[in-house]
Design an enzyme around this catalytic site. Structure first.
Site, PDB file in Angstrom:
ATOM      1  N   SER A   1     -22.489 -32.734 -28.455  1.00  0.00           N
ATOM      2  CA  SER A   1     -20.989 -32.461 -28.707  1.00  0.00           C
ATOM      3  C   SER A   1     -20.823 -31.627 -30.237  1.00  0.00           C
ATOM      4  O   SER A   1     -19.705 -31.213 -30.501  1.00  0.00           O
ATOM      5  CB  SER A   1     -19.844 -33.494 -28.486  1.00  0.00           C
ATOM      6  OG  SER A   1     -19.669 -33.725 -27.264  1.00  0.00           O
TER       7      SER A   1
ATOM      8  N   LYS B   1     -12.273 -33.922 -36.576  1.00  0.00           N
ATOM      9  CA  LYS B   1     -12.063 -34.162 -35.265  1.00  0.00           C
ATOM     10  C   LYS B   1     -11.115 -35.292 -34.937  1.00  0.00           C
ATOM     11  O   LYS B   1     -11.172 -36.456 -35.476  1.00  0.00           O
ATOM     12  CB  LYS B   1     -13.221 -34.449 -34.611  1.00  0.00           C
ATOM     13  CG  LYS B   1     -13.360 -34.651 -32.830  1.00  0.00           C
ATOM     14  CD  LYS B   1     -14.907 -34.795 -32.399  1.00  0.00           C
ATOM     15  CE  LYS B   1     -15.016 -34.540 -31.087  1.00  0.00           C
ATOM     16  NZ  LYS B   1     -16.384 -34.759 -30.579  1.00  0.00           N
TER      17      LYS B   1
ATOM     18  N   SER C   1     -17.711 -31.494 -27.250  1.00  0.00           N
ATOM     19  CA  SER C   1     -16.437 -31.936 -27.233  1.00  0.00           C
ATOM     20  C   SER C   1     -15.888 -31.525 -28.496  1.00  0.00           C
ATOM     21  O   SER C   1     -14.539 -31.790 -28.728  1.00  0.00           O
ATOM     22  CB  SER C   1     -16.054 -33.376 -26.875  1.00  0.00           C
ATOM     23  OG  SER C   1     -16.914 -34.138 -27.743  1.00  0.00           O
TER      24      SER C   1
END
Lengths: 95, 485
Positions: B178, B79, B154
């Site tokens: 997330s 990420k 996210s």
């Protein structure tokens, strides 16, 4: 508690954000909605309840006071938008 | 068939016998990305040159007696809020479009020791603020099961890339859900460890008392292996738990006979899609057949979790994002004539609307005159929410419910009202507030879209959470389903 556009302007200044007039209107509405939603917390009696700042409370996490190598200056300045004499450079601080 | 459909041990075996090479695995990634990432758009940046040269270097070791762990050679996506030295890290923000990290996050260092291969950086909501990946300043990511739907957020890119078979597994971060929510929407496994188990050193901070890095994988066993590799005390993170890490892999195959499960009525009631609720009930049936018992419990402060979270997380974020001032890194505005301009203009030009909204909310909640009414009040309610968990865990081993109230929604469907978006996290948020571990594991499909089962455990009891998730997963075939991309 209702937020006005003046409140939004004040908070924007604290947060160092420039907002357009459209953004100010939008944020005033949205922040009011969110804070109204948050007001439900007032329904709870929290008298005498200790606040939780961290789920795993650690206190005074320290290391030994022994000096270690610092970051090399080239690394420190690698992402500098502007630099001079091995220092970060910014435009005039004071008028 | 993709090489990534092979089990971890199979790959390890085939590498040992030189039936497969690391280069084969890495080329599988790049080929698949070439084939489908035009539609999925999970990646922000690929690190092709380094990935290929790492693969070549690792291949030299094949056939030697060098010690190799089970993660050796596996392609991983990271990420883009986890810093990778020399590989641009943007947090999906324009502000950091040119940021070249000068260090590796601790988890990245650990992965290097485990000899995985980093394929690239994955898309996310800007600064981890969002639940759909629509807040990325670069582009949206699509759900591989139906590209008109969101992958969640996210860690949307992290989930989509695994579901689409682009990488073997990925790392994400979870502050209010997330990792778990996009894992649920994308039909994969996602886990948030106990707060403090995995080092946050090198994770760009959003809300420091809530953030945790965790694995996104195609099954529970892979999650256990990845978690084992990234967990552990880190002196560079002052919130890191100084505890011994148990054997998560050894814990997987334990029985769930006699396991006591609490199912909060608040997690199965109003607001939850009845079809989703049915999937959870089916899952509980599966666990009952394996000898577990479940009962309805109550967690009465659940309804206050979202409001509590948005006050606390936004407040912490307003403080954490103050470092983005245009002085030392990031994109400085060209229009700045003095220092105040540098701050105001760089931030206003660099941050997207959701980021600005949360900074504004947090600044207000912490400001003089409002601190007690909002921030301090929310901290006290956090205590009450944590006490709900403590009470249930005194009688039960795990808490189970749906990960999300509904399956994924359409891209663009919820962007008009921020509050609607926030409510997707209603079932994941309480877990971050309490700091306990939780996993989302696929439990079926509703309308062709995946649904996730959330298993929540006691602090530092990842072993039980993994055992329960594994026992459930072994009795279904959801993990074998693949999207038709």
């Amino acid at each position: 508690m209702s937020i006005t556009i003046q409140d939004v302007e004040h908070v924007a200044k604290l947060a160092r954000l420039d907002l357009t007039d459209v953004e100010k209107e939008q944020f005033t509405g949205q922040l009011n909605a969110i804070l109204k939603y948050a007001e439900q917390l007032n329904a709870l009696d929290t008298e005498g309840v200790t606040p939780t700042s961290h789920a795993m409370p650690l206190v005074n996490v320290m290391r030994d006071d022994v000096s270690r190598p610092s970051l090399p200056i080239e690394k420190v300045l690698l992402n500098a938008p502007d630099e001079e004499d091995q220092q970060f450079k910014v435009p005039a601080v004071l008028e | 068939m993709s090489l990534f459909d092979l089990q971890l041990q199979e790959i390890h075996h085939k590498l040992r016998s030189k039936e497969l090479s690391v280069t084969d695995l890495v080329e599988q990634s790049f080929a698949r990305i070439g084939e489908v990432d035009g539609k999925v758009k999970a990646f922000l940046k690929l690190d092709e040159e380094n990935a290929r040269s790492s693969a070549r270097a690792l291949d030299e070791q094949l056939g030697t007696d060098a010690e190799r762990g089970l993660l050796f050679g596996l392609p991983i996506g990271i990420k883009d809020n986890i810093v990778t030295e020399g590989l641009t890290t943007t947090c999906a923000s324009k502000f950091l479009s040119n940021y070249n990290p000068i260090y590796d996050a601790t988890v990245v260092q650990k992965l290097k020791s485990a000899q995985t291969v980093t394929i690239g950086k994955l898309n996310m909501d800007e600064f981890a603020m969002g639940g759909s990946n629509e807040n990325s300043a670069y582009h949206s990511t699509s759900n591989p099961w139906n590209t008109e739907f969101v992958p969640g957020g996210s860690s949307g890119g992290s989930a989509a890339s695994v579901a689409a078979g682009e990488v073997y597994f990925s790392l994400g971060s979870d502050t209010g859900g997330s990792i778990r929510q996009p894992a649920a929407y994308c039909g994969i496994v996602g886990m948030k460890p106990t707060y403090g188990l995995v080092s946050r050193y090198g994770l760009v901070a959003f809300a420091s008392s809530l953030d945790q890095i965790g694995p996104l994988t195609k099954n529970v066993e892979d999650a256990a292996y990845l978690l084992q590799a990234i967990s552990g005390y880190d002196p560079k993170d002052s919130t890191s738990a100084n505890v011994d890490i148990p054997d998560y892999i050894g814990a997987l195959n334990g029985s769930v006979k006699g396991l006591r499960i609490g199912v909060p009525k608040e997690y199965m009631g109003k607001g939850v899609d009845p079809a989703v609720r049915d999937k959870v009930l089916e899952a509980l049936n599966v666990l009952e057949k394996e000898g577990a018992v479940w009962e309805e419990v109550s967690m009465p402060h659940s309804e206050y979790a979202v409001a509590t979270y948005y006050l606390l997380a936004s407040s912490e974020a307003s403080s954490n994002l103050a470092r983005f001032d245009g002085v030392r890194y990031g994109v400085r505005s060209d229009n700045a004539r003095n220092l105040l301009d540098v701050y105001h203009m760089s931030r206003s030009e660099g941050f997207g609307p959701e980021v600005k909204r949360r900074i504004m909310l947090g600044t207000y909640a912490l400001s003089s005159g409002y601190y007690d009414a909002y921030y301090l009040k929310a901290q006290k309610v956090r205590t009450l929410i944590k006490q709900d968990f403590d009470r249930v865990f005194a009688q039960y081993d795990v808490i189970i419910g749906p990960t999300t109230p509904t399956p994924a929604f359409r891209i663009g469907e919820q962007t008009a009202d921020p509050l609607t978006m926030y409510l997707n996290d209603i079932l994941t948020i309480p877990v971050n507030l309490a700091g306990v571990p939780a996993i989302s594991v696929p439990c079926g499909f509703v309308g062709g879209l995946p649904v996730g089962l959330q298993v929540i455990g006691k602090a530092l009891d990842e072993a039980t959470v993994l055992r329960v998730a594994h026992a459930f997963e072994s009795n279904t075939d959801h993990r074998l389903q693949r999207p038709a991309l």
